[in-house]
Write a protein that holds these residues in place. Structure first.
Motif, PDB file in Angstrom:
ATOM      1  N   GLY A 223     -10.378 -14.947  10.686  1.00 38.53           N
ATOM      2  CA  GLY A 223     -11.438 -14.344   9.871  1.00 38.53           C
ATOM      3  C   GLY A 223     -12.328 -15.408   9.258  1.00 38.53           C
ATOM      4  N   CYS A 224     -11.746 -16.449   8.688  1.00 39.92           N
ATOM      5  CA  CYS A 224     -12.538 -17.543   8.112  1.00 39.92           C
ATOM      6  C   CYS A 224     -13.273 -18.315   9.204  1.00 39.92           C
ATOM      7  N   GLN A 225     -12.648 -18.473  10.361  1.00 42.44           N
ATOM      8  CA  GLN A 225     -13.338 -19.144  11.466  1.00 42.44           C
ATOM      9  C   GLN A 225     -14.616 -18.394  11.810  1.00 42.44           C
ATOM     10  N   ARG A 226     -14.520 -17.084  11.867  1.00 47.37           N
ATOM     11  CA  ARG A 226     -15.694 -16.293  12.238  1.00 47.37           C
ATOM     12  C   ARG A 226     -16.739 -16.253  11.135  1.00 47.37           C
ATOM     13  N   MET A 227     -16.291 -16.121   9.878  1.00 47.07           N
ATOM     14  CA  MET A 227     -17.255 -16.047   8.768  1.00 47.07           C
ATOM     15  C   MET A 227     -17.952 -17.378   8.530  1.00 47.07           C
ATOM     16  N   SER A 228     -17.263 -18.484   8.798  1.00 46.10           N
ATOM     17  CA  SER A 228     -17.865 -19.795   8.557  1.00 46.10           C
ATOM     18  C   SER A 228     -18.496 -20.388   9.813  1.00 46.10           C
ATOM     19  N   ALA A 229     -18.255 -19.763  10.971  1.00 46.49           N
ATOM     20  CA  ALA A 229     -18.722 -20.302  12.257  1.00 46.49           C
ATOM     21  C   ALA A 229     -18.219 -21.730  12.435  1.00 46.49           C
ATOM     22  N   SER A 230     -16.965 -21.940  12.044  1.00 46.09           N
ATOM     23  CA  SER A 230     -16.368 -23.268  12.104  1.00 46.09           C
ATOM     24  C   SER A 230     -14.876 -23.134  12.384  1.00 46.09           C
ATOM     25  N   ALA A 231     -14.174 -24.250  12.430  1.00 44.01           N
ATOM     26  CA  ALA A 231     -12.736 -24.241  12.704  1.00 44.01           C
ATOM     27  C   ALA A 231     -11.925 -23.729  11.516  1.00 44.01           C
ATOM     28  N   TYR A 232     -12.482 -23.819  10.314  1.00 43.39           N
ATOM     29  CA  TYR A 232     -11.802 -23.362   9.098  1.00 43.39           C
ATOM     30  C   TYR A 232     -12.839 -23.230   7.988  1.00 43.39           C
ATOM     31  N   SER A 233     -12.439 -22.525   6.936  1.00 45.55           N
ATOM     32  CA  SER A 233     -13.296 -22.459   5.750  1.00 45.55           C
ATOM     33  C   SER A 233     -12.699 -23.353   4.678  1.00 45.55           C
ATOM     34  N   LEU A 234     -13.534 -23.823   3.768  1.00 49.40           N
ATOM     35  CA  LEU A 234     -13.092 -24.644   2.642  1.00 49.40           C
ATOM     36  C   LEU A 234     -13.240 -23.850   1.359  1.00 49.40           C
ATOM     37  N   SER A 235     -12.294 -24.048   0.435  1.00 47.79           N
ATOM     38  CA  SER A 235     -12.330 -23.352  -0.852  1.00 47.79           C
ATOM     39  C   SER A 235     -11.872 -24.265  -1.973  1.00 47.79           C
ATOM     40  N   ALA A 236     -12.477 -24.070  -3.123  1.00 43.95           N
ATOM     41  CA  ALA A 236     -12.022 -24.669  -4.373  1.00 43.95           C
ATOM     42  C   ALA A 236     -11.806 -23.505  -5.335  1.00 43.95           C
ATOM     43  N   ALA A 237     -10.572 -23.332  -5.798  1.00 44.30           N
ATOM     44  CA  ALA A 237     -10.243 -22.241  -6.721  1.00 44.30           C
ATOM     45  C   ALA A 237     -10.683 -22.651  -8.125  1.00 44.30           C
ATOM     46  N   ILE A 238     -11.796 -22.093  -8.568  1.00 43.67           N
ATOM     47  CA  ILE A 238     -12.378 -22.419  -9.878  1.00 43.67           C
ATOM     48  C   ILE A 238     -11.965 -21.344 -10.877  1.00 43.67           C
ATOM     49  N   PRO A 239     -11.432 -21.730 -12.055  1.00 35.01           N
ATOM     50  CA  PRO A 239     -11.124 -20.714 -13.065  1.00 35.01           C
ATOM     51  C   PRO A 239     -12.360 -19.853 -13.350  1.00 35.01           C
ATOM     52  N   SER A 240     -12.179 -18.549 -13.434  1.00 31.15           N
ATOM     53  CA  SER A 240     -13.308 -17.623 -13.594  1.00 31.15           C
ATOM     54  C   SER A 240     -14.198 -17.965 -14.780  1.00 31.15           C
ATOM     55  N   GLU A 241     -13.602 -18.407 -15.878  1.00 31.42           N
ATOM     56  CA  GLU A 241     -14.418 -18.725 -17.051  1.00 31.42           C
ATOM     57  C   GLU A 241     -15.253 -19.983 -16.840  1.00 31.42           C
ATOM     58  N   GLY A 242     -14.978 -20.749 -15.794  1.00 35.98           N
ATOM     59  CA  GLY A 242     -15.724 -21.956 -15.490  1.00 35.98           C
ATOM     60  C   GLY A 242     -16.722 -21.773 -14.361  1.00 35.98           C
ATOM     61  N   PHE A 243     -17.053 -20.517 -14.025  1.00 30.31           N
ATOM     62  CA  PHE A 243     -17.975 -20.220 -12.934  1.00 30.31           C
ATOM     63  C   PHE A 243     -19.007 -19.215 -13.410  1.00 30.31           C
ATOM     64  N   ALA A 244     -20.285 -19.489 -13.137  1.00 32.89           N
ATOM     65  CA  ALA A 244     -21.345 -18.554 -13.534  1.00 32.89           C
ATOM     66  C   ALA A 244     -22.494 -18.598 -12.542  1.00 32.89           C
ATOM     67  N   ILE A 245     -23.009 -17.425 -12.208  1.00 33.94           N
ATOM     68  CA  ILE A 245     -24.234 -17.321 -11.420  1.00 33.94           C
ATOM     69  C   ILE A 245     -25.382 -17.580 -12.386  1.00 33.94           C
ATOM     70  N   THR A 246     -26.272 -18.496 -12.040  1.00 37.27           N
ATOM     71  CA  THR A 246     -27.386 -18.845 -12.924  1.00 37.27           C
ATOM     72  C   THR A 246     -28.737 -18.352 -12.401  1.00 37.27           C
ATOM     73  N   LYS A 247     -28.786 -17.935 -11.132  1.00 37.01           N
ATOM     74  CA  LYS A 247     -30.032 -17.448 -10.553  1.00 37.01           C
ATOM     75  C   LYS A 247     -29.711 -16.543  -9.378  1.00 37.01           C
ATOM     76  N   GLY A 248     -30.390 -15.416  -9.298  1.00 37.62           N
ATOM     77  CA  GLY A 248     -30.246 -14.518  -8.163  1.00 37.62           C
ATOM     78  C   GLY A 248     -29.069 -13.560  -8.286  1.00 37.62           C
ATOM     79  N   GLU A 249     -28.897 -12.753  -7.268  1.00 38.55           N
ATOM     80  CA  GLU A 249     -27.846 -11.734  -7.231  1.00 38.55           C
ATOM     81  C   GLU A 249     -27.147 -11.791  -5.876  1.00 38.55           C
ATOM     82  N   PRO A 250     -25.964 -12.421  -5.795  1.00 42.91           N
ATOM     83  CA  PRO A 250     -25.261 -12.416  -4.514  1.00 42.91           C
ATOM     84  C   PRO A 250     -24.807 -11.005  -4.145  1.00 42.91           C
ATOM     85  N   VAL A 251     -24.626 -10.787  -2.848  1.00 47.69           N
ATOM     86  CA  VAL A 251     -24.190  -9.486  -2.338  1.00 47.69           C
ATOM     87  C   VAL A 251     -22.852  -9.642  -1.614  1.00 47.69           C
TER      88      VAL A 251
END
Length: 153
Positions: free
Chosen positions: A35-63
Motif C-alpha cells: 500500500g505504501c509502495q503504491r501511494m508513494s510510487a516508491s519502494a517504501y514510504s517514510l514517516s516521522a511520528a510527531i506528537p499531535s500537539e507539536g503538529f499544526a497546519i498553517t496554510k491550506g486545507e489538506p484532504v
C-alpha cells in the motif's frame, strides 16, 4: 536526529498546504507494505511520528485520500502530495512524511516495517526490522531507544 532544529516548517510540492512541527519525533520509520509502495510510487514510504500537539497546519486545507479507511491519509487537494497520516485510535501522534519538511536532511528511519512485502533490492539503514508491524507493546521500548540514540551526539 542530528541536525533537527525546532520549529520546522514544510509543505506540499505546490505550496498550497503548509505545516509546522514544534516537537521531536517519537519514532522514525520506513514502511515497505505494498500500500505504501503504491501511494508513494516508491519502494517504501517514510514517516516521522510527531506528537499531535507539536503538529499544526498553517496554510491550506489538506484532504483525505488513499483508501479512505481507518487510517486517514492527508494530501494537498491541488498537487496531491501525500503529506501525513492520522491512524485511527492513535490520536496522540501524526505520521508525517519527513520529505515534506523544508529541511529533511536530519531524517533517518529507526525502524522498518512490512519487510515481508519489501522489494528484494530495497534497503534502509533502520536499526530494527519487522516482517509486519511491531507488537503494540514493543512501541514503548522502540520510542525509548529512539529517544536515547537521538540524544547521543
Amino acid at each position: 536526529m542530528s541536525g533537527l532544529t525546532l520549529p520546522q516548517e514544510g509543505g506540499c510540492r505546490c505550496g498550497q498546504v503548509r505545516f509546522k512541527i514544534t516537537a521531536k519525533p517519537l519514532l522514525t520509520m520506513a514502511c515497505h507494505c505494498t500500500g505504501c509502495q503504491r501511494m508513494s510510487a516508491s519502494a517504501y514510504s517514510l514517516s516521522a511520528a510527531i506528537p499531535s500537539e507539536g503538529f499544526a497546519i498553517t496554510k491550506g486545507e489538506p484532504v483525505i485520500g488513499g483508501l479512505h479507511g481507518a487510517s486517514h491519509h492527508y494530501f494537498c487537494p491541488h498537487c496531491m502530495s501525500w503529506m501525513f497520516t492520522r491512524p485511527e485510535g492513535l490520536d496522540w501522534f501524526v505520521n508525517l512524511r519527513p520529505t515534506m519538511l523544508d529541511e529533511p536532511n536530519w531524517f533517518t528511519p529507526f525502524i522498518e516495517t512490512w519487510t515481508s512485502e519489501k522489494l528484494p533490492w530495497a534497503s534502509t539503514p533502520a536499526v530494527h526490522s519487522f516482517e509486519a508491524l511491531p507488537a503494540f507493546e514493543q512501541y514503548e521500548i522502540l520510542t525509548r531507544q529512539y529517544a536515547e540514540q537521538s540524544e547521543t551526539p
